[in-house]
Design an enzyme around this catalytic site. Sequence first.
Site, PDB file in Angstrom:
ATOM      1  CD  GLU A  58      -1.842  -2.372   1.359  1.00  0.00           C
ATOM      2  OE1 GLU A  58      -0.685  -2.662   1.748  1.00  0.00           O
ATOM      3  OE2 GLU A  58      -2.734  -3.223   1.193  1.00  0.00           O
ATOM      4  CD  GLN A  80      -8.137  -6.862  -1.596  1.00  0.00           C
ATOM      5  OE1 GLN A  80      -7.615  -7.600  -0.779  1.00  0.00           O
ATOM      6  NE2 GLN A  80      -8.006  -7.070  -2.895  1.00  0.00           N
ATOM      7  CB  ALA A  82     -11.079   2.438   4.521  1.00  0.00           C
ATOM      8  CG  HIS A 125     -11.629  -6.652   6.655  1.00  0.00           C
ATOM      9  ND1 HIS A 125     -10.800  -7.251   7.555  1.00  0.00           N
ATOM     10  CD2 HIS A 125     -11.175  -7.020   5.433  1.00  0.00           C
ATOM     11  CE1 HIS A 125      -9.885  -7.974   6.912  1.00  0.00           C
ATOM     12  NE2 HIS A 125     -10.082  -7.848   5.621  1.00  0.00           N
TER      13      HIS A 125
HETATM   14  C1  LIG Z   1      -1.621  -4.967   4.161  1.00  0.00           C
HETATM   15  C2  LIG Z   1      -2.773  -5.721   3.590  1.00  0.00           C
HETATM   16  N1  LIG Z   1      -3.231  -5.412   2.352  1.00  0.00           N
HETATM   17  C3  LIG Z   1      -4.263  -6.073   1.816  1.00  0.00           C
HETATM   18  C4  LIG Z   1      -4.880  -7.075   2.498  1.00  0.00           C
HETATM   19  C5  LIG Z   1      -6.078  -7.826   1.879  1.00  0.00           C
HETATM   20  N2  LIG Z   1      -5.754  -9.226   1.666  1.00  0.00           N
HETATM   21  C6  LIG Z   1      -6.103 -10.202   2.539  1.00  0.00           C
HETATM   22  S1  LIG Z   1      -5.488 -11.693   2.131  1.00  0.00           S
HETATM   23  C7  LIG Z   1      -4.799 -11.068   0.703  1.00  0.00           C
HETATM   24  C8  LIG Z   1      -4.002 -11.953  -0.194  1.00  0.00           C
HETATM   25  C9  LIG Z   1      -2.875 -12.580   0.572  1.00  0.00           C
HETATM   26  O1  LIG Z   1      -2.076 -13.334  -0.269  1.00  0.00           O
HETATM   27  P1  LIG Z   1      -0.892 -14.212   0.302  1.00  0.00           P
HETATM   28  O2  LIG Z   1      -0.064 -13.391   1.240  1.00  0.00           O
HETATM   29  O3  LIG Z   1      -0.191 -14.825  -0.850  1.00  0.00           O
HETATM   30  O4  LIG Z   1      -1.611 -15.304   1.194  1.00  0.00           O
HETATM   31  P2  LIG Z   1      -2.644 -16.411   0.693  1.00  0.00           P
HETATM   32  O5  LIG Z   1      -4.005 -15.816   0.809  1.00  0.00           O
HETATM   33  O6  LIG Z   1      -2.284 -16.766  -0.702  1.00  0.00           O
HETATM   34  O7  LIG Z   1      -2.451 -17.539   1.635  1.00  0.00           O
HETATM   35  C10 LIG Z   1      -5.030  -9.708   0.597  1.00  0.00           C
HETATM   36  C11 LIG Z   1      -4.566  -8.860  -0.509  1.00  0.00           C
HETATM   37  C12 LIG Z   1      -4.402  -7.350   3.793  1.00  0.00           C
HETATM   38  N3  LIG Z   1      -4.964  -8.299   4.563  1.00  0.00           N
HETATM   39  N4  LIG Z   1      -3.355  -6.671   4.300  1.00  0.00           N
END
Ligand SMILES: Cc1ncc(C[n+]2csc(CCOP(=O)(O)OP(=O)(O)O)c2C)c(N)n1
Lengths: 321, 321, 330, 330
Positions: A58, A80, A82, A125
């Site tokens: 971010e 994704q 706020a 969230h």
């Molecule tokens: C800093 C942050 N940005 C965005 C999100 C939203 N988000 C939740 S899970 C996810 C994907 C995570 O991918 P990964 O780290 O590869 O783990 P996986 O879900 O594949 O196990 C996102 C973008 C978040 N939780 N934290």
Amino acid sequence: MSVTYIDAIREAQETLLREDPRVFLYGQDISAFGGAFKATKGLADAFPNRVFDCPISEDAMIGLAVGAAIEGMRPIIEMQFADFSSIAFNQIVNQAATHFYRTGMPIPITVRLPSGGTPGSGPFHSQSMEGIYAQYPGLVVVTPATVSDAYHMLIDSVKLDDPVLYCEHKFLYRWLKSKKINGEHLPIGKARIARPGKHATVVTYSAMVHEAVRAADRLQADGWEIEVVDLRSVKPLDLDTVLASVARTGRLLALGEAFPWGGVTAEVVAKVTEEGFHLLDAPPQRLNARDTPVPYHPKLWAAHRPTPESICEALRKLLSF
Amino acid sequence: MSVTYIDAIREAQETLLREDPRVFLYGQDISAFGGAFKATKGLADAFPNRVFDCPISEDAMIGLAVGAAIEGMRPIIEMQFADFSSIAFNQIVNQAATHFYRTGMPIPITVRLPSGGTPGSGPFHSQSMEGIYAQYPGLVVVTPATVSDAYHMLIDSVKLDDPVLYCEHKFLYRWLKSKKINGEHLPIGKARIARPGKHATVVTYSAMVHEAVRAADRLQADGWEIEVVDLRSVKPLDLDTVLASVARTGRLLALGEAFPWGGVTAEVVAKVTEEGFHLLDAPPQRLNARDTPVPYHPKLWAAHRPTPESICEALRKLLSF
Amino acid sequence: MSADGEFLRSVFKSMLRGRILENKLSSLYKAGKIVGGVYLGKGQEAVSASLGASLVQGKDCFAPLIRDQAGRTAFGEPLIDCTRTYLGSVEGPMKGRDGNIHRGRPEMGMPAMISHLGAQVPLIAGMLFAKRLKGTLDGCVGATSVGDGATSTGAFHEGLNLAAVEHLPLVIVVANNQFAYSTPNTRQFACEDLVDRAKGYGVGGHSVDGTDLLACASVIGGAVRLAREGGGPQMVVANLLRLGGHGEHDDGSYVPDSERNGKYGRDCIEVAIRQLAEGGIATVEEMAVWQDEISEEVQRAVAQAQQEPLPDPYKENWTALSTRFPISAE
Amino acid sequence: MSADGEFLRSVFKSMLRGRILENKLSSLYKAGKIVGGVYLGKGQEAVSASLGASLVQGKDCFAPLIRDQAGRTAFGEPLIDCTRTYLGSVEGPMKGRDGNIHRGRPEMGMPAMISHLGAQVPLIAGMLFAKRLKGTLDGCVGATSVGDGATSTGAFHEGLNLAAVEHLPLVIVVANNQFAYSTPNTRQFACEDLVDRAKGYGVGGHSVDGTDLLACASVIGGAVRLAREGGGPQMVVANLLRLGGHGEHDDGSYVPDSERNGKYGRDCIEVAIRQLAEGGIATVEEMAVWQDEISEEVQRAVAQAQQEPLPDPYKENWTALSTRFPISAE
Ligand SMILES: Cc1ncc(C[n+]2csc(CCOP(=O)(O)OP(=O)(O)O)c2C)c(N)n1
Ligand SMILES: Cc1ncc(C[n+]2csc(CCOP(=O)(O)OP(=O)(O)O)c2C)c(N)n1
Ligand SMILES: [Mg+2]
Ligand SMILES: [Mg+2]
């Protein structure tokens, strides 16, 4: 046929991409996938090389946007949620917000913040960060409450030369529908009378506009006519419209979904009492969420934020003075 | 012999290290070097393995502190400047602040924020972030204005089981001196009458207490007796003491050095008008810094923050109603 | 003179400009004439100037950092921008609103840094990203420098990773001067060599002795060329020592003698003079003339800035927004 | 049974517990019985359970992530903690205040994650740092897992670097399931292999096929051992595929068939059953019995949680501070 609040956000982005070559979209999962909330559905197909998936970074997302703005682009960044803008906080408040004052070059970026609570979303969230960002000079913070505003204010946000935090309320995404998007609309910086009345004014914004209207409808049964002012943008804050309403009603309830210390409701009350003290027939009241993180369980969540019941209660108290 | 405000901060840390084995200090350049402002001078020598230099990783610094607190420690984290806490924002407001509500386990960390403007420091070494952090449930935000409070409130901050943002004002570091540190002191959460008066109340905190007292002294010549309330902690905010003062004077000026939208002054005005509307004989006023980043040049800086002159002007306006 | 020789001469002149200007700033600071802090690039001029001189103003972009006076000069920043800022003239690029090392001219491709270390990395990436969208990226480079300390920031990591994912022509020079303020590398990172990070980002990695002009010109110039030719991001780790305190308020006494007398303790300007003379690229006499010319330029820039008005709070436009609200409905 | 055999049996039981519990959660989700979202670890159980089973509750600490149901179980979290949270019982560890995958029991060494990816890395480092200060670090390990996506966060970088500087016994498992939500690795990082990052942090680096129980138990178990013995931070990159959507609301249709049918598309539970049987570590019959036993356990945990009261806003203690202000002066 009807248009939802999220449709309006999607349409606005489509319009912007079509009409302004300087616009591009950058965010997590917004390309082929269309975004966590489908706010960019189909746009990557329609506008190849204008809609980009990005790493979970971010801070860098906003840094990139500021750099692109320096080069004349008008990026729209989707957070994704706020809540995750906390990671980009430095780039937003220190890089983007200060740039115009420091260098004379404005930074026309728009950061979309899916905001506010929904049942079962929990502490990370559900946040409403408008009152955080509004404290920083150099930022514009808008909080659309209607389908038409969702559309027009996003278009206007991108047209503004300054960085805009566009706070879109997740609870309204699919719940709020409209026959069509109005052609006419107010500019950013102007508030709107969402419901006219004469006994008390509720000043609010975003999803709480609808809760306030519900509360007002209930009080109607008791003969109270409550005016609801939808601020539309919390910074700048349209004090003229608020004061004009308070002049009519003599009573003010500032209502918000954010945490109770400071924030929009405090600013509204402080501004109104500073400039319109003589208009008030009763102590101005505030109603905010409770002073805890947003709880996850729907039963707790529903009691954490203001409800038509708690708004009615606050209004009854206000009307009793 | 006299003690400065920064001496008091140093002494408090020495006392804490001596008396509580759970305390350790973690920050950039705070070990052998003694910190950018020398707030930890000599402590690494006196307390080997209790004072640590760390990488330029504000987010991880707070993450580490929260983890250490879970294990029963009481870390004090020095941010080199309050402004750099923007990097740690997420860990502060989402990890530390929510932990007790979410898990029932409190997080006793103290984050020292060298805050506020000094001439020539500019937009990124001058910020006052108390009004940002105070918005988050679960955080305590203290703003000592005196040498004694600098000492006792740091001790008390570390004793509190909750995360505390300890906002120390850089302008006071060496300028503010005291014969000694008082033994008696108020607890966190209690405000203090810094100067008694009867015609108007200035509610303020941190360095602005001294500017308010200066302004009050000037108005004394015209026969006005101005009461100055030093909030000491902005969250919790001691409304009782504020209301008692407003009850005596009937007039309120909320004064702060932070940006003008929202923040402490808005919260003070909103609280007072909600609970003490009938006490007010005039519209409550606010005076804050201007709505731009803190300028670097001393000539601009001096006009950006409230001054005895602008405070007198605001008070004269308040007294004229 | 060969192209390489011309390049070296221009790098060296920028080094000299940086050094002489900063020596002057240091004296002015000691005389109490400077507004704000003074952070110098002494000892880092070969690195900084090699980077700046490899870039083309009007085409490339460059986000300088606190020790990049030589690089700014090489990139084309006029000396007067510097003296105006340090001396508080309202005519300076920041008009007194921001200071000294923060100054920038984004419209000339040189953004104005914020203090938060690492924050310029994604910003430069964004400038390049925009150029790609506009179709003007071909043959362009964006460059920035960071210190050893700044490599510990999340901003550095996110920014460099993003630049790698986008395959942008970004050159990042890590001026590893062994200390971040007073903090030695041992408390900053645990890898054997920072250049080992390059592979983990999938970017080019290069090391250079930052006190050696010939090496800097070749390695940094080469990295810029690689990026320009489509090789993606390049990271150069330049090893050296800061020949002074963190700022002029700091005597740097925490730097042990062993480091000062060690291989990076030598002065890159002295090394450069020897190298240019021995290589037949410039004579000692010629270089002495340059030095005099630059000293005069610096004097003029200081004198001019000193005559100019300071910012006036009554004339200041106190607004952080370019939009004038309320705006009217269309 | 050899020690290794016992370990594999315990890892496998935790894998089964994770899978069976999560299958139940998935059905409950489809039936509309779950509060909030459901994020499953299907396909990642071998990695997660190998990590959890290598840790000693009461001594080590473990910050699980969203796909760590198997690892939580292996570390000793009772099933009822899980069902209570998903079903909204007020008796759950978070009392309805926070949900599902965020649950934790910091007092048992298992902190409660926040959503922000990467944020638990420095937190675990801090727990270890505190143990060192208290003199209880000897022989301890702290572990956490992150996804491929989370490696792009500043928090991951700052946290891992700090752990390396402090030489803490931190084990970080990168569950590289090729996607972050819908985003493929090609848009997440540009290095050839994430394990290449280890050298740049100065930490141990290990790779493993995350669908292979024997390999996971050995590589992850080995990394934990190295950290425990004073080898400093260890990073394990486990390559695998998420055998479902990002959450149960997502069908994961963006994962191309080539990946689903590729080498990481196989189900680690099936692989494990074959491996244990072939290695003479458990018979197929035995494993079928475990499966039945666990299914019953899960049923009981669901049934119990379903009977329990939901949180009541009128009884809720609406305060985020443990201190009761105003506090009195001493
Ligand atoms: C800093 C942050 N940005 C965005 C999100 C939203 N988000 C939740 S899970 C996810 C994907 C995570 O991918 P990964 O780290 O590869 O783990 P996986 O879900 O594949 O196990 C996102 C973008 C978040 N939780 N934290
Ligand atoms: C995020 C952040 N934290 C702290 C600081 C305060 N600070 C300014 S310069 C500096 C040291 C920088 O060290 P390095 O990156 O090695 O650069 P050098 O000064 O050695 O050239 C620090 C800690 C800052 N500017 N930004
Ligand atoms: Mg350095
Ligand atoms: Mg993944």
